[in-house]
Design a protein around this motif. Structure first.
Motif, PDB file in Angstrom:
ATOM      1  N   VAL A   1       0.861  -1.196   0.000  1.00  0.00           N
ATOM      2  CA  VAL A   1       0.000   0.000   0.000  1.00  0.00           C
ATOM      3  C   VAL A   1       0.890   1.237   0.000  1.00  0.00           C
ATOM      4  N   GLU A   2       1.939   1.194   0.834  1.00  0.00           N
ATOM      5  CA  GLU A   2       2.789   2.388   0.940  1.00  0.00           C
ATOM      6  C   GLU A   2       3.511   2.640  -0.374  1.00  0.00           C
ATOM      7  N   VAL A   3       3.861   1.565  -1.102  1.00  0.00           N
ATOM      8  CA  VAL A   3       4.562   1.781  -2.384  1.00  0.00           C
ATOM      9  C   VAL A   3       3.572   2.358  -3.392  1.00  0.00           C
ATOM     10  N   VAL A   4       2.376   1.774  -3.469  1.00  0.00           N
ATOM     11  CA  VAL A   4       1.408   2.230  -4.489  1.00  0.00           C
ATOM     12  C   VAL A   4       0.975   3.655  -4.167  1.00  0.00           C
ATOM     13  N   PHE A   5       0.763   3.969  -2.881  1.00  0.00           N
ATOM     14  CA  PHE A   5       0.239   5.299  -2.541  1.00  0.00           C
ATOM     15  C   PHE A   5       1.350   6.276  -2.169  1.00  0.00           C
ATOM     16  N   GLY A   6       2.606   5.800  -2.174  1.00  0.00           N
ATOM     17  CA  GLY A   6       3.674   6.722  -1.771  1.00  0.00           C
ATOM     18  C   GLY A   6       3.456   7.203  -0.350  1.00  0.00           C
ATOM     19  N   TYR A   7       2.985   6.313   0.504  1.00  0.00           N
ATOM     20  CA  TYR A   7       2.620   6.731   1.869  1.00  0.00           C
ATOM     21  C   TYR A   7       3.865   6.546   2.750  1.00  0.00           C
ATOM     22  N   PRO A   8       4.245   7.585   3.536  1.00  0.00           N
ATOM     23  CA  PRO A   8       5.543   7.541   4.244  1.00  0.00           C
ATOM     24  C   PRO A   8       5.530   6.662   5.485  1.00  0.00           C
ATOM     25  N   GLY A   9       5.050   5.401   5.354  1.00  0.00           N
ATOM     26  CA  GLY A   9       4.994   4.542   6.549  1.00  0.00           C
ATOM     27  C   GLY A   9       6.308   3.792   6.739  1.00  0.00           C
ATOM     28  N   ILE A  10       6.303   2.882   7.718  1.00  0.00           N
ATOM     29  CA  ILE A  10       7.517   2.124   8.051  1.00  0.00           C
ATOM     30  C   ILE A  10       7.689   0.987   7.032  1.00  0.00           C
ATOM     31  N   GLY A  11       6.615   0.667   6.332  1.00  0.00           N
ATOM     32  CA  GLY A  11       6.674  -0.442   5.365  1.00  0.00           C
ATOM     33  C   GLY A  11       7.699  -0.175   4.275  1.00  0.00           C
ATOM     34  N   THR A  12       7.694   1.072   3.744  1.00  0.00           N
ATOM     35  CA  THR A  12       8.649   1.363   2.647  1.00  0.00           C
ATOM     36  C   THR A  12      10.079   1.341   3.196  1.00  0.00           C
ATOM     37  N   THR A  13      10.240   1.819   4.412  1.00  0.00           N
ATOM     38  CA  THR A  13      11.601   1.793   4.998  1.00  0.00           C
ATOM     39  C   THR A  13      12.084   0.349   5.073  1.00  0.00           C
ATOM     40  N   LEU A  14      11.186  -0.548   5.523  1.00  0.00           N
ATOM     41  CA  LEU A  14      11.574  -1.965   5.650  1.00  0.00           C
ATOM     42  C   LEU A  14      11.869  -2.525   4.268  1.00  0.00           C
ATOM     43  N   TYR A  15      11.033  -2.177   3.276  1.00  0.00           N
ATOM     44  CA  TYR A  15      11.212  -2.708   1.921  1.00  0.00           C
ATOM     45  C   TYR A  15      12.577  -2.291   1.378  1.00  0.00           C
ATOM     46  N   HIS A  16      12.911  -0.998   1.561  1.00  0.00           N
ATOM     47  CA  HIS A  16      14.213  -0.556   1.031  1.00  0.00           C
ATOM     48  C   HIS A  16      15.360  -1.179   1.816  1.00  0.00           C
ATOM     49  N   ALA A  17      15.151  -1.320   3.138  1.00  0.00           N
ATOM     50  CA  ALA A  17      16.225  -1.933   3.942  1.00  0.00           C
ATOM     51  C   ALA A  17      16.471  -3.355   3.434  1.00  0.00           C
ATOM     52  N   ILE A  18      15.385  -4.042   3.073  1.00  0.00           N
ATOM     53  CA  ILE A  18      15.565  -5.424   2.599  1.00  0.00           C
ATOM     54  C   ILE A  18      16.266  -5.393   1.244  1.00  0.00           C
ATOM     55  N   ARG A  19      15.849  -4.476   0.348  1.00  0.00           N
ATOM     56  CA  ARG A  19      16.487  -4.430  -0.983  1.00  0.00           C
ATOM     57  C   ARG A  19      17.973  -4.085  -0.838  1.00  0.00           C
ATOM     58  N   GLU A  20      18.276  -3.228   0.145  1.00  0.00           N
ATOM     59  CA  GLU A  20      19.697  -2.801   0.280  1.00  0.00           C
ATOM     60  C   GLU A  20      20.423  -3.659   1.310  1.00  0.00           C
ATOM     61  N   PHE A  21      19.755  -4.692   1.841  1.00  0.00           N
ATOM     62  CA  PHE A  21      20.374  -5.567   2.860  1.00  0.00           C
ATOM     63  C   PHE A  21      20.956  -4.745   3.991  1.00  0.00           C
ATOM     64  N   ASP A  22      20.207  -3.728   4.433  1.00  0.00           N
ATOM     65  CA  ASP A  22      20.671  -2.856   5.522  1.00  0.00           C
ATOM     66  C   ASP A  22      20.351  -3.589   6.828  1.00  0.00           C
ATOM     67  N   TYR A  23      21.302  -4.425   7.274  1.00  0.00           N
ATOM     68  CA  TYR A  23      21.020  -5.336   8.402  1.00  0.00           C
ATOM     69  C   TYR A  23      20.377  -4.606   9.600  1.00  0.00           C
ATOM     70  N   PHE A  24      21.005  -3.502   9.985  1.00  0.00           N
ATOM     71  CA  PHE A  24      20.584  -2.896  11.271  1.00  0.00           C
ATOM     72  C   PHE A  24      19.152  -2.365  11.190  1.00  0.00           C
TER      73      PHE A  24
END
Lengths: 335, 323, 286, 597
Positions: free
Chosen positions: A276-299
């Motif tokens: 939902v956050e990706v489709v709506f560009g909504y600044p939730g924690i979901g997009t942060t988690l998604y990018h962290a996973i794509r960038e393998f940002d462990y912490f």
């Protein structure tokens, strides 16, 4: 007797958290991907210029983040950090701390998802109960099939369609974002809240529509079985008013399993709804988690998922403790 | 004739299923005097529970009252709206349910279940008065005051049934309908509960309809007994005379199957099965299983003959004048 | 013979969910079956047809920006996405049934381990696990690869539900009798439990397939799917990538969404229908 | 039953959820905590829309995670997100105009053997807090970079060449090199994304450059010599205001340059192409990150005020210094053979690719460096070679002949296999931005018998660095001006000219003669074009014959520029600099923009 039951439940609560933390620690590290190299390439991709000393930079930051230490040592420091809720720095956005990223994303996600889950739960359960209730107005029967169809549709696709008709064709609602660009974040002013609600209306609508059907269906199933129970006939024989019958007897008994799944759903709220956050560009924690996973940002991954695990474990723990209040038949003895 | 409190006239109740309309109660006429205890016996599926539920106005679709009247004094219950019927329940007509085991709301306390019955019919009762009424009602069915705070799962079978009795009589109804109240209980507790119902009935002067299939229990408790077969009334009469000289062949077989202490060996049941209530054959429904069946029995439906306090629907008695 | 058809007819009237569900799925299979005869698969690859054409006689569903015939893509996509769902669904149910039975029937340490790992895995976001597996699968992701990625977590939910179902069955009378009569545990499971559980297993299989399709479309919409194969999820990705909404290319984004909706509603109704079959007390017309 | 216990429990659960959320925030009052309160009180001054420049740029999915980071040297920072305009350079260089523009420095000169570079700074230049800008700042910046090396941006680049920077007098600084570095001045002056930022010594001294945020609006940070002051920086937007009067900026006070007409710049995060197109059409934004050709042409139809570098004509943008090529791993079998590489080039129909992927709005890339005025003479110098080695020619016949001569035959399914029967399997990697062309190239190759496929897996960049790929699509971050040395450097497998290491040679191609020639170019000053041209000719003779890298298309920046509120944008007939507002040359654009109303 009550205390050791709670103690035992608390023990399981801690065990689940520890197990989940261990899984989260090792899972991202299995892949050969190096988050710092990923970060360098992201920069290069944006700027186009390949930094000459990339390899040295990577070694420098691996030592700074302690990633060059043996795995077990890292695991040790990781557990102690998590114990002190010190999530450390994000690798991709160094020197931003994971905690500040959480505090920026979490309130939005909890606000949107918490609200939509509760509304969908409330409306869905009530509707489901009325659908199974004989005396309910028959018109509801025609409301059920469309709801069923809506709940079968993945909500981010529903979101796409809503955007197209409500935001793009005739712009009643904004196309994206948590609030209109250029406004100052001032949580005290009413107009700002109005702005936020206006922006979160479409995402909320798509999730509520998708959610109601599911809650309604499970509730209907429960209500059908409850209506067949003997105590309902006895209650009717007592000449109780329709509303008392419906709320105090039927609903009160069939809501129990729903509350369990509500607690679980609320637990997942802190994980954010990525799509939902990706489709709506909504600044939730979901997009942060998604990018962290794509960038393998462990912490960042560890920080966010710890909050999710604690939320769910806390939810189930609270439920275990509070359940006897809800259903007297369950006593503390049966731990 | 003393005033008839409750009269059923040609009552018809059918269940409309996919296979067709099941004639559960097909033209039953009987009446209940004030303070009288009427027994209703018959094999399971003969319609006695349906009658009990129809009087309470609790028939759910696909069941529906097809015809006939239920007169409580001058009021025809079948014509009442849901709201009017609701106000009568518990106030005028109390029900003691069959499945006592889970007739109580599992998630609320006993006192709340008694109170909400009272409050549904009279909003102005103060909290203090409600509490004393609860204790009074519980004690009247032989339960100590402590039971008020307990939940259903904390009570034994007998105690649960007593609570149901307490609820049923809490507003001193004129008629109490007991639908096989003790079938799920062991014999000792059964007798205690029946005694309790008997004492209360005398105190309140209410009339009782006791539906069941335990002839022994009926013999000790009721004044008059009505025997039902396949949705129809086959015989009514004072219990002593009926036991002494059963008129209808079905009643005779019923009494014969009672295991007396004296006889040993094989129990005598009634051969054959109850007929389908959907495709009702012509004539008397007991014809296929009736040892004294005659030609006419398979063509015409026997009418209910009246004679010095006894009624019977059987072609055997077509010609003679009732003794 | 007609008696059984009559019984079936009467049953479907009482359980329309099942009928509508089967109807919808049949429609999709028919669409795929007939379609794949008339429209060659080769038109699903890029550059096979002139790009960005609105629907016309030659291209009933128009073409996309990269020169794919969208009718061919819809036909192939439906079958590919269904294949992913079925593979992952079966794997999920197969493992789920075994783990569910073992943990519910044998209880003890095995049960706590399985239940514990299920609880933990439910808390870990599935997206993280799936991306890790997608990365680990070297080489371009194929449709089968995608099915594998999705099936990694497809077994967790079925294990939990089947375990609960088996637990309730284990307490029931006839299982007690079977145990008393000296039947061995596996014999009980196969002879006694399995037949009664079949409708329920069928319903959870349908749910697992639906969940797998949802997960695969989600991953593909985020761009983590098999780039070269024309599945429904990848079509959604290309729609988002080329912002077809903006260019008003409705023939590009409407058909996949419609097919996905029909697919999900069909599976959803099928599973509720099977539920009513398995648990007649819930049998009420929708 | 008094109020149901259920509702009590539910509200309790919600409270627990919020307690949990706030624990993420209220943990020991961090520095940002007070930050937010202060911003609220002060509020933003009113600036009319026609004096405001709104830009839509970057951010991760609708949010700036780096909104508190204004120190461009920190690894997590990115000068493109705003910090770039706060650090004015010694020199600007415009690739389009092919001219150097002195800024904080007035002039520079090398010593005879290019081992020393001296800068003469401009007098009366002051930082925003009044402290004068002197040679101390330049020397401190360069010396710190030498010390920190890999810990910060540009650290390694400076450390490799610079021995020490010495302050001769407040307006003169001398930079001593370890090796001759004739191209160092060109390297540190601002062009595109390359250039070294000069920081205020009195602020940065004593701070740990890797974590120092240089962000505190109340304190007036980030301190700058530019006319820009940071007014607001939140995850959702960044607002930068211009100084009130001309005498608050050294350039307008000394008459060196006029005060920019733009009074406020607002950075908004990029969410998606649809949303950005919508904003640009409705004049809610004045410029944004690139849009796809189809999208930008549609936007220009809806809002005629919108223009691109080439106004309303394709290719709707300017050629970026990042030409795109298909890199094949020269160590893997099949691709170690130059005939196979040339066959691939002949099988690629670049015109069809541009037509389908970009709707005709694009051009093929002839050579690994962009077609810029200052590099064109070198392209001329090798025009004879291009006759024999046509890098853009689509000629399947020639390709097939090359393969058959090299012993390849077609198998039953029509794919080329070598004598041993192993098929030419070309699995191409790329990033999301290449998904327009990737699948099309793979389709073209498949039509000509190469078993190709395209994918953009999450670990694409990781696998490219480690050489774990057959083929990958990448851009060249090579030369911009002067000579093609910076491009050739990318193909070297070893270098003597540059001490201490080398870039990643993605092509895995080794040629000693090529390395030697490029080393020679490294030490040739830009002032000797003739020798540079000769060397380029020799280098390209080897490069073209071997073709380690297959050129595909020029990378275009298709930036929508809204002329409703602002005019004098850089365009093809007003080429004062390239139009990207995220490059370090944005300061030049800001000085040129004129209000339309």
């Amino acid at each position: 007797m009550k205390l050791d039951y709670i103690a035992k439940r608390f023990g399981i609560f801690l065990l689940v958290i520890w197990l989940a933390l261990t899984v989260i620690f090792f899972l991202p590290r299995f892949s050969t991907q190096n988050p710092i190299r990923e970060k360098m390439n992201q920069e290069m991709l944006r700027g186009g210029y390949v930094q000459v000393g990339m390899e040295q930079m990577i070694e420098e930051y691996e030592s700074k983040f302690g990633l060059n230490k043996p795995l077990w040592e890292q695991y040790g420091t990781y557990l102690s950090d998590m114990g002190r809720l010190d999530f450390g720095y994000s690798i991709a956005h160094y020197p931003k701390t994971v905690k500040s990223m959480l505090s920026e994303g979490l309130p939005w996600s909890i606000g949107l998802l918490g609200m939509t889950t509760l509304i969908a739960f409330g409306v869905g359960s009530l509707l489901g109960a009325l659908l199974a209730w004989r005396r309910a107005p028959q018109v509801l029967r025609y409301l059920f099939p469309p709801l069923l169809v809506l709940s079968a549709v993945p909500f981010y696709l529903l979101g796409l369609v809503l955007i197209f008709f409500l935001a793009f064709e005739n712009s009643w609602f904004p196309l994206f974002g948590g609030y209109s660009p250029g406004t100052v974040t001032d949580w005290l002013s009413i107009s700002f809240w109005g702005n936020v609600l206006h922006h979160s209306f479409l995402p909320a609508l798509s999730m509520i529509l998708a959610g109601i059907g599911l809650w309604a269906l499970t509730m209907r199933g429960m209500m059908v079985t409850v209506q067949g129970e003997d105590y309902m006939t006895m209650a009717e024989a007592k000449g109780l008013k329709g509303s008392t019958l419906f709320f105090r007897y039927a609903l009160r008994n069939s809501i129990l399993p729903q509350v369990t799944s509500l607690v679980l759903a609320l637990g997942h709220v802190v994980g954010g709804a990525v799509l939902v956050e990706v489709v709506f560009g909504y600044p939730g924690i979901g997009t942060t988690l998604y990018h962290a996973i794509r960038e393998f940002d462990y912490f960042v991954i560890q920080g966010i998922i710890l909050i999710v695990i604690v939320a769910i474990a806390l939810g189930t723990f609270l439920l275990d403790v509070a359940y006897p209040l809800l259903d007297p038949r369950i006593t503390y003895r049966r731990a | 004739m003393n005033t008839q409190l409750l009269k059923l006239q040609e009552l018809q109740v059918f269940y409309h299923t996919d296979e067709g309309a099941v004639k559960a109660v097909d033209g039953v006429t009987l009446s209940l005097a004030k303070g009288e205890r009427l027994g209703l016996v018959g094999e399971s599926g003969c319609g006695k529970s349906t009658i009990a539920m129809t009087i309470m106005g609790l028939i759910k679709s696909p069941g529906r009252i097809e015809g006939g009247k239920i007169l409580l004094g001058e009021v025809d219950l079948t014509k009442l709206s849901e709201g009017e019927m609701r106000r009568l329940r518990l106030n005028q007509v109390g029900l003691i349910p069959q499945g006592a085991m889970n007739s109580l709301n599992p998630v609320s306390r006993v006192k709340d279940q008694i109170i909400d019955g009272m409050r549904a019919h009279n909003q102005q009762i103060s909290k203090r008065e409600l509490r004393s009424r609860v204790y009074e009602v519980l004690e009247s069915v032989g339960l100590r005051r402590g039971v008020a705070r307990m939940y259903a799962h904390e009570l034994s079978g007998g105690m649960k049934q007593r609570v149901c009795v307490a609820i049923a009589i809490s507003l001193h109804p004129q008629v109490v309908i007991a639908d096989e109240p003790t079938s799920a209980l062991d014999v000792v507790v059964q007798r205690e509960v029946m005694e309790t119902i008997g004492q209360l009935q005398q105190q309140l002067g209410a009339s009782v309809i006791l539906a069941g299939h335990d002839m022994g229990l009926m013999a000790q408790f009721v004044d008059r007994l009505a025997v039902m077969y396949a949705g129809k009334l086959v015989e009514i009469g004072p219990v002593k005379e009926l036991f002494a000289k059963p008129l209808h062949p079905y009643t005779q077989l019923l009494l014969a199957s009672l295991p007396g202490l004296a006889q040993r060996g094989v129990f005598r049941g009634i051969p054959g099965l109850t007929p389908s209530l959907v495709h009702v054959p012509p004539g008397c429904l007991f014809y296929p299983r009736c040892p004294q069946a005659m030609e006419i029995c398979s063509q015409e439906v026997p009418a209910l003959r009246e004679g010095d306090g006894r009624q019977v629907a059987c072609h055997l008695y077509d010609s003679e004048v009732m003794i | 013979m007609n008696r059984r058809i009559l019984a079936a007819m009467r049953y479907t009237r009482r359980n329309p969910a099942l009928a509508v569900g089967i109807g919808l799925l049949l429609a999709i299979l028919l669409f795929w079956g007939i379609g794949s005869i008339f429209v060659p698969f080769s038109r699903t690859s890029a550059l096979s047809v002139p790009a960005s054409r609105a629907p016309s006689w030659e291209f009933p569903l128009g073409t996309d920006r990269q020169g794919r015939d969208l009718l061919a893509v819809m036909i192939a996509g439906t079958s590919l996405t269904l294949r992913i769902g079925l593979i992952a669904g079966f794997i999920g149910i197969f493992i789920g049934t075994i783990l569910g039975f073992v943990s519910a029937y044998y209880r003890g340490a095995v049960d706590t381990i399985i239940r514990g790992s299920v609880d933990v895995l439910l808390t870990v976001p599935s997206l993280l696990v799936m991306i890790l597996v997608a990365v680990a699968l070297k080489g371009g992701l194929t449709v089968e690869g995608m099915a594998l990625v999705v099936s990694i977590l497809a077994w967790v939910w079925p294990t939990r539900t089947i375990r609960a179902q088996v637990l309730t069955m284990r307490e029931s009378g006839y299982i007690r009798v079977a145990q008393l009569s000296g039947m061995s545990s596996p014999e009980i499971i196969v002879k006694e439990m399995m037949p009664n559980l079949l409708p329920y297993l069928a319903a959870s299989l349908v749910n697992a397939v639906a969940a797998a399709i949802l997960a695969s479309i989600g991953l593909e919409a985020l761009g983590l799917g098999p780039m070269e194969s024309p599945t429904l999820g990848m079509t959604i990705y290309w729609v988002l990538h080329y912002s077809a909404l903006l260019h008003g290319m409705w023939w590009w984004w409407a058909p996949p969404i419609i097919i996905i909706v029909i697919l999900f509603v069909g599976l959803f109704l099928l599973s509720t229908g099977l539920d009513e079959l398995a648990n007649p007390r819930v049998r009420r017309s929708v | 039953m008094k109020k149901g216990i259920l509702w009590v429990l539910l509200s309790w659960l919600i409270v627990a959820a919020f307690v949990l959320a706030s624990c993420g925030e209220a943990v020991p009052g961090e520095q940002e905590e007070e930050e937010e309160e202060e911003e609220e009180e002060e509020g933003l001054k009113e600036v009319s829309r026609d004096r405001t420049l709104i830009l839509i740029w970057s951010g991760t999915e609708g949010r700036y995670v780096d909104h508190e980071l204004w120190n461009p040297f920190s690894i997590g920072s990115n000068h493109q997100n705003g910090p770039g305009i706060f650090y004015e350079p010694l020199y600007y260089y415009s690739a389009f105009a092919d001219e150097e523009i002195p800024w904080l420095a007035e002039s520079y000169e090398y010593n005879s053997d290019n081992t020393e570079l001296t800068y003469h700074l401009r007098p009366d230049v002051t930082w925003s807090d009044g402290v004068p800008f002197t040679a101390e700042d330049v020397a401190y910046t360069l010396n710190t970079l030498v010390d920190l090396g890999p810990a910060v941006r540009w650290g390694v680049d400076v450390e490799q060449f610079v021995d020490e920077a010495v302050v001769v007098n407040p307006l003169t600084v001398k930079i001593k090199f370890n090796v001759p570095a004739p191209k160092f001045h060109h390297f540190i002056s601002y062009k595109y994304d390359i250039g070294v930022y000069m920081v205020p010594k009195h602020i940065f001294e004593g701070q740990d450059w890797t974590v120092f945020g240089h962000f505190d609006i109340a304190e007036g940070w980030p301190v700058t010599t530019s006319p820009w002051r940071l007014a607001l920086s939140t995850p959702e937007q960044k607002v930068i205001d211009r100084v009130e009067s001309p005498d608050e900026w050294w350039a307008s006070k000394t008459g060196f340059a006029d005060l920019p007409k733009v009074e406020r710049i607002i950075y908004l995060p990029w969410v998606g192409e649809t949303q950005t197109a919508e904003a640009v059409i409705k004049n809610e934004a004045d410029a944004s990150l690139d849009l796809r050709p189809h999208t930008i042409s549609m936007c220009m139809e809806d809002n005629p005020n919108l223009i691109s570098h080439t106004f309303h004509e394709p290719p709707y943008g300017y050629v970026d210094w990042w030409p795109i090529s298909l890199i094949v791993n020269c160590e893997h079998d099949h691709f170690d053979n130059k005939d196979v590489r040339w066959a691939l080039s002949y099988f690629m129909d670049r015109d069809e690719l541009i037509d389908v992927a970009y709707g005709g709005a694009g051009t093929a890339s002839l050579l690994p460096w962009p077609s810029y005025p200052s590099l064109d003479p070198f392209t001329e110098a090798i025009s004879d070679l291009l006759e024999d080695y046509p890098t853009n020619e689509y000629n399947p016949g020639k390709g097939e002949k090359l393969l058959t001569d090299a012993g390849y035959t077609k198998d039953s399914e029509g794919f080329w296999v070598d004598a041993a029967g192993s098929r030419i399997r070309l699995e191409m990697l790329g990033w999301a931005i290449f998904e327009d062309i990737g699948p099309i190239i793979s389709a073209q190759f498949r039509n000509h018998g190469i078993d190709a496929s395209y994918a953009s897996p999450p670990d694409a960049s990781d696998r490219m660095d480690r050489g774990d790929f057959d083929g990958c699509l990448r851009g060249h971050g090579g030369s911009v001006a002067g000579d093609p040395y910076f491009t050739f450097r990318m193909y070297q497998s070893a270098t003597l000219a540059v001490p201490g290491g080398h870039m990643i040679n993605y092509y895995r191609w080794h040629n000693d003669e090529f390395d030697r020639l490029v080393d020679e170019m490294a030490i040739t000053s830009m002032a000797e074009p003739a020798t540079l041209k000769e060397l380029t000719h020799d280098v390209m003779e080897i490069w073209l014959e071997e073709l380690p890298d297959i050129q595909v298309v020029e990378w275009y920046h298709r930036i929508p520029m809204n002329t409703t509120y602002w005019t004098n944008w850089p365009t093809e007939d007003n080429m004062y600099v390239n139009g990207a507002f995220w490059h370090l040359t944005f300061g030049m654009i800001l000085n040129e923009l004129e209000p339309a109303q």
